[in-house]
Motif scaffolding. Structure first.
Motif, PDB file in Angstrom:
ATOM      1  N   TYR A  70      12.286  60.591   2.610  1.00 57.58           N
ATOM      2  CA  TYR A  70      11.370  59.946   3.550  1.00 57.58           C
ATOM      3  C   TYR A  70      11.741  58.496   3.859  1.00 57.58           C
ATOM      4  O   TYR A  70      11.147  57.890   4.741  1.00 57.58           O
ATOM      5  CB  TYR A  70       9.932  60.044   3.032  1.00 57.58           C
ATOM      6  CG  TYR A  70       9.739  59.576   1.613  1.00 57.58           C
ATOM      7  CD1 TYR A  70       9.659  58.228   1.311  1.00 57.58           C
ATOM      8  CD2 TYR A  70       9.643  60.501   0.571  1.00 57.58           C
ATOM      9  CE1 TYR A  70       9.481  57.802   0.015  1.00 57.58           C
ATOM     10  CE2 TYR A  70       9.467  60.078  -0.734  1.00 57.58           C
ATOM     11  CZ  TYR A  70       9.392  58.735  -1.004  1.00 57.58           C
ATOM     12  OH  TYR A  70       9.235  58.320  -2.306  1.00 57.58           O
ATOM     13  N   ASN A 130       6.155  69.304  -1.262  1.00 59.95           N
ATOM     14  CA  ASN A 130       6.425  69.187  -2.701  1.00 59.95           C
ATOM     15  C   ASN A 130       5.467  70.070  -3.513  1.00 59.95           C
ATOM     16  O   ASN A 130       4.643  70.792  -2.933  1.00 59.95           O
ATOM     17  CB  ASN A 130       6.358  67.712  -3.122  1.00 59.95           C
ATOM     18  CG  ASN A 130       7.433  67.389  -4.138  1.00 59.95           C
ATOM     19  OD1 ASN A 130       7.484  68.003  -5.212  1.00 59.95           O
ATOM     20  ND2 ASN A 130       8.303  66.464  -3.807  1.00 59.95           N
ATOM     21  N   SER A 148       3.932  64.924  -0.456  1.00 57.67           N
ATOM     22  CA  SER A 148       4.182  64.667  -1.882  1.00 57.67           C
ATOM     23  C   SER A 148       3.416  65.695  -2.726  1.00 57.67           C
ATOM     24  O   SER A 148       2.597  66.451  -2.195  1.00 57.67           O
ATOM     25  CB  SER A 148       3.712  63.259  -2.238  1.00 57.67           C
ATOM     26  OG  SER A 148       4.462  62.313  -1.530  1.00 57.67           O
ATOM     27  N   GLY A 166       1.329  60.690   0.717  1.00 57.42           N
ATOM     28  CA  GLY A 166       1.490  60.361  -0.694  1.00 57.42           C
ATOM     29  C   GLY A 166       0.807  61.325  -1.641  1.00 57.42           C
ATOM     30  O   GLY A 166      -0.104  62.086  -1.264  1.00 57.42           O
ATOM     31  N   ILE A 167       1.212  61.239  -2.876  1.00 54.92           N
ATOM     32  CA  ILE A 167       0.767  62.157  -3.921  1.00 54.92           C
ATOM     33  C   ILE A 167      -0.760  62.200  -4.041  1.00 54.92           C
ATOM     34  O   ILE A 167      -1.432  61.185  -3.981  1.00 54.92           O
ATOM     35  CB  ILE A 167       1.412  61.760  -5.272  1.00 54.92           C
ATOM     36  CG1 ILE A 167       1.103  62.786  -6.358  1.00 54.92           C
ATOM     37  CG2 ILE A 167       1.026  60.346  -5.699  1.00 54.92           C
ATOM     38  CD1 ILE A 167       1.991  62.629  -7.587  1.00 54.92           C
ATOM     39  N   GLN A 182       2.322  56.777   7.365  1.00 50.83           N
ATOM     40  CA  GLN A 182       2.565  56.843   5.922  1.00 50.83           C
ATOM     41  C   GLN A 182       1.220  56.726   5.207  1.00 50.83           C
ATOM     42  O   GLN A 182       0.419  55.832   5.523  1.00 50.83           O
ATOM     43  CB  GLN A 182       3.491  55.696   5.503  1.00 50.83           C
ATOM     44  CG  GLN A 182       4.050  55.884   4.115  1.00 50.83           C
ATOM     45  CD  GLN A 182       4.928  54.712   3.676  1.00 50.83           C
ATOM     46  OE1 GLN A 182       5.248  53.834   4.465  1.00 50.83           O
ATOM     47  NE2 GLN A 182       5.296  54.721   2.407  1.00 50.83           N
ATOM     48  N   GLY A 184      -0.611  56.419   1.421  1.00 52.64           N
ATOM     49  CA  GLY A 184      -0.375  56.120   0.005  1.00 52.64           C
ATOM     50  C   GLY A 184      -0.973  57.167  -0.917  1.00 52.64           C
ATOM     51  O   GLY A 184      -1.843  57.957  -0.515  1.00 52.64           O
ATOM     52  N   GLY A 185      -0.546  57.141  -2.162  1.00 53.56           N
ATOM     53  CA  GLY A 185      -1.038  58.103  -3.146  1.00 53.56           C
ATOM     54  C   GLY A 185      -2.555  58.023  -3.311  1.00 53.56           C
ATOM     55  O   GLY A 185      -3.131  56.935  -3.309  1.00 53.56           O
ATOM     56  N   LEU A 198       0.848  52.244   7.644  1.00 54.56           N
ATOM     57  CA  LEU A 198       0.639  52.645   6.249  1.00 54.56           C
ATOM     58  C   LEU A 198      -0.849  52.539   5.928  1.00 54.56           C
ATOM     59  O   LEU A 198      -1.470  51.495   6.148  1.00 54.56           O
ATOM     60  CB  LEU A 198       1.448  51.717   5.330  1.00 54.56           C
ATOM     61  CG  LEU A 198       1.210  51.840   3.825  1.00 54.56           C
ATOM     62  CD1 LEU A 198       1.574  53.230   3.314  1.00 54.56           C
ATOM     63  CD2 LEU A 198       2.022  50.781   3.071  1.00 54.56           C
ATOM     64  N   VAL A 200      -4.006  53.356   2.961  1.00 57.71           N
ATOM     65  CA  VAL A 200      -4.319  53.639   1.551  1.00 57.71           C
ATOM     66  C   VAL A 200      -5.833  53.634   1.359  1.00 57.71           C
ATOM     67  O   VAL A 200      -6.583  53.129   2.193  1.00 57.71           O
ATOM     68  CB  VAL A 200      -3.710  52.581   0.590  1.00 57.71           C
ATOM     69  CG1 VAL A 200      -2.192  52.570   0.662  1.00 57.71           C
ATOM     70  CG2 VAL A 200      -4.285  51.191   0.857  1.00 57.71           C
ATOM     71  N   GLY A 201      -6.265  54.141   0.209  1.00 53.66           N
ATOM     72  CA  GLY A 201      -7.650  53.990  -0.238  1.00 53.66           C
ATOM     73  C   GLY A 201      -8.570  55.122   0.148  1.00 53.66           C
ATOM     74  O   GLY A 201      -8.207  56.071   0.825  1.00 53.66           O
ATOM     75  N   ARG A 205      -7.659  53.042   4.753  1.00 54.60           N
ATOM     76  CA  ARG A 205      -7.653  51.834   5.595  1.00 54.60           C
ATOM     77  C   ARG A 205      -6.214  51.486   5.917  1.00 54.60           C
ATOM     78  O   ARG A 205      -5.301  51.726   5.116  1.00 54.60           O
ATOM     79  CB  ARG A 205      -8.358  50.671   4.883  1.00 54.60           C
ATOM     80  CG  ARG A 205      -7.677  50.261   3.598  1.00 54.60           C
ATOM     81  CD  ARG A 205      -8.455  49.193   2.825  1.00 54.60           C
ATOM     82  NE  ARG A 205      -7.948  49.064   1.455  1.00 54.60           N
ATOM     83  CZ  ARG A 205      -6.982  48.227   1.091  1.00 54.60           C
ATOM     84  NH1 ARG A 205      -6.455  47.407   1.959  1.00 54.60           N
ATOM     85  NH2 ARG A 205      -6.546  48.203  -0.161  1.00 54.60           N
ATOM     86  N   ILE A 207      -3.095  49.221   6.175  1.00 52.30           N
ATOM     87  CA  ILE A 207      -2.678  47.956   5.534  1.00 52.30           C
ATOM     88  C   ILE A 207      -1.499  47.286   6.237  1.00 52.30           C
ATOM     89  O   ILE A 207      -1.338  46.082   6.148  1.00 52.30           O
ATOM     90  CB  ILE A 207      -2.430  48.067   4.011  1.00 52.30           C
ATOM     91  CG1 ILE A 207      -1.374  49.097   3.634  1.00 52.30           C
ATOM     92  CG2 ILE A 207      -3.723  48.298   3.269  1.00 52.30           C
ATOM     93  CD1 ILE A 207      -0.954  48.996   2.145  1.00 52.30           C
ATOM     94  N   ARG A 208      -0.670  48.035   6.942  1.00 51.75           N
ATOM     95  CA  ARG A 208       0.376  47.365   7.744  1.00 51.75           C
ATOM     96  C   ARG A 208       1.069  48.354   8.674  1.00 51.75           C
ATOM     97  O   ARG A 208       0.977  49.536   8.490  1.00 51.75           O
ATOM     98  CB  ARG A 208       1.408  46.665   6.879  1.00 51.75           C
ATOM     99  CG  ARG A 208       2.194  47.583   5.944  1.00 51.75           C
ATOM    100  CD  ARG A 208       3.332  46.805   5.285  1.00 51.75           C
ATOM    101  NE  ARG A 208       4.128  47.701   4.477  1.00 51.75           N
ATOM    102  CZ  ARG A 208       3.996  47.874   3.168  1.00 51.75           C
ATOM    103  NH1 ARG A 208       3.108  47.160   2.494  1.00 51.75           N
ATOM    104  NH2 ARG A 208       4.758  48.738   2.516  1.00 51.75           N
TER     105      ARG A 208
END
Ligand code: ACO
Length: 208
Positions: A70, A130, A148, A166-167, A182, A184-185, A198, A200-201, A205, A207-208
């Motif tokens: 990735y 995965n 993931s 993400g995982i 993208q 995040g886990g 990207l 996350v959370g 949200r 983040i960039r």
């Protein structure tokens, strides 16, 4: 048994080779790698990417798979486009997966052990799923995307192309995620993602 050649001999290539061999689905005959030294590598290096067509025409392998991860989505997609009408791509579904008979699975796809794909799921070309993912009914995973381990996707979800999920992330039903996202886990996605970036959370949200 079909003879498989893998583009890139790094960690992902090793994982694919391991599962494809251990599950007795393919005879992995070697790797194409622009950065490995055939003299010193512990793997059988069949050549560089430039050698792929010549080695295929010499009948050294039957099917091809891309093990570029990735971090290099563009190269992964470019290689698939370059070879898709010239060389057959393998589809590897580990025998421990449950894949409903109504699913559509593209070429160049790898499903690692233990995933469950319910009715009418579509996995487009060159996707890697995965271990232990759950993809509920009528969801679509776009070309070249990576899931993931243990990603959970509810029904009627559409994930775009070139996404990296993400995982252990969770995507609730009917969500749409645009190309190049993208995640995040452990992220929980409860609303559509319409801006590339990207996230996350819980709830997710940007983040960039
Ligand atoms: C078989 C396999 O191994 S396949 C690979 C599986 N691996 C994964 O799924 C890894 C997923 N990666 C992540 O979750 C990473 O943390 C990423 C990619 C989301 C972010 O990594 P980085 O760019 O290094 O971000 P960084 O660590 O600087 O964090 C930025 C902010 O986001 C937060 N953050 C990062 N990741 C997460 C996350 N998963 N969940 C919640 N918050 C997170 C950080 O706490 C930080 O917050 P702050 O600015 O308030 O301090």
């Amino acid at each position: 048994m079909k003879r498989l050649a893998i583009i890139a001999s790094g960690d992902l290539g090793q994982q694919i080779a391991y599962h494809a061999t251990q599950d007795k689905q393919f005879d992995v005959v070697g790797f194409f790698d622009d950065y490995a030294n055939p003299e010193t590598s512990k793997n059988t290096i069949l050549g560089t990417v430039e050698d792929i067509e010549r080695v295929y025409k010499a009948n050294r392998f039957d099917e091809l798979i891309i093990a570029i991860g990735y971090k290099h989505f563009e190269i992964r997609a470019q290689l698939f486009t370059r070879f898709r009408n010239k060389i057959p791509f393998a589809t590897f579904i580990h025998s421990s997966c449950y894949v409903d008979e109504s699913c559509k699975i593209g070429s160049g796809v790898c499903l690692f052990p233990g995933s469950v794909l319910d009715a009418n799921v579509e996995i487009q070309n060159n996707v890697l799923v995965n271990v232990a993912c759950t993809i509920a009914h009528d969801s679509i995973i776009g070309s070249h995307t990576f899931l993931s381990p243990r990603v959970a996707i509810a029904g009627f979800v559409t994930i775009g192309e070139n996404c990296n999920i993400g995982i252990n992330s969770t995507i609730i039903d009917c969500i749409k995620i645009i190309n190049g996202t993208q995640i995040g886990g452990g992220t929980v996605v409860i609303s559509n993602i319409e801006k590339k970036g990207l996230y996350v959370g819980n709830p997710s949200r940007f983040i960039r």
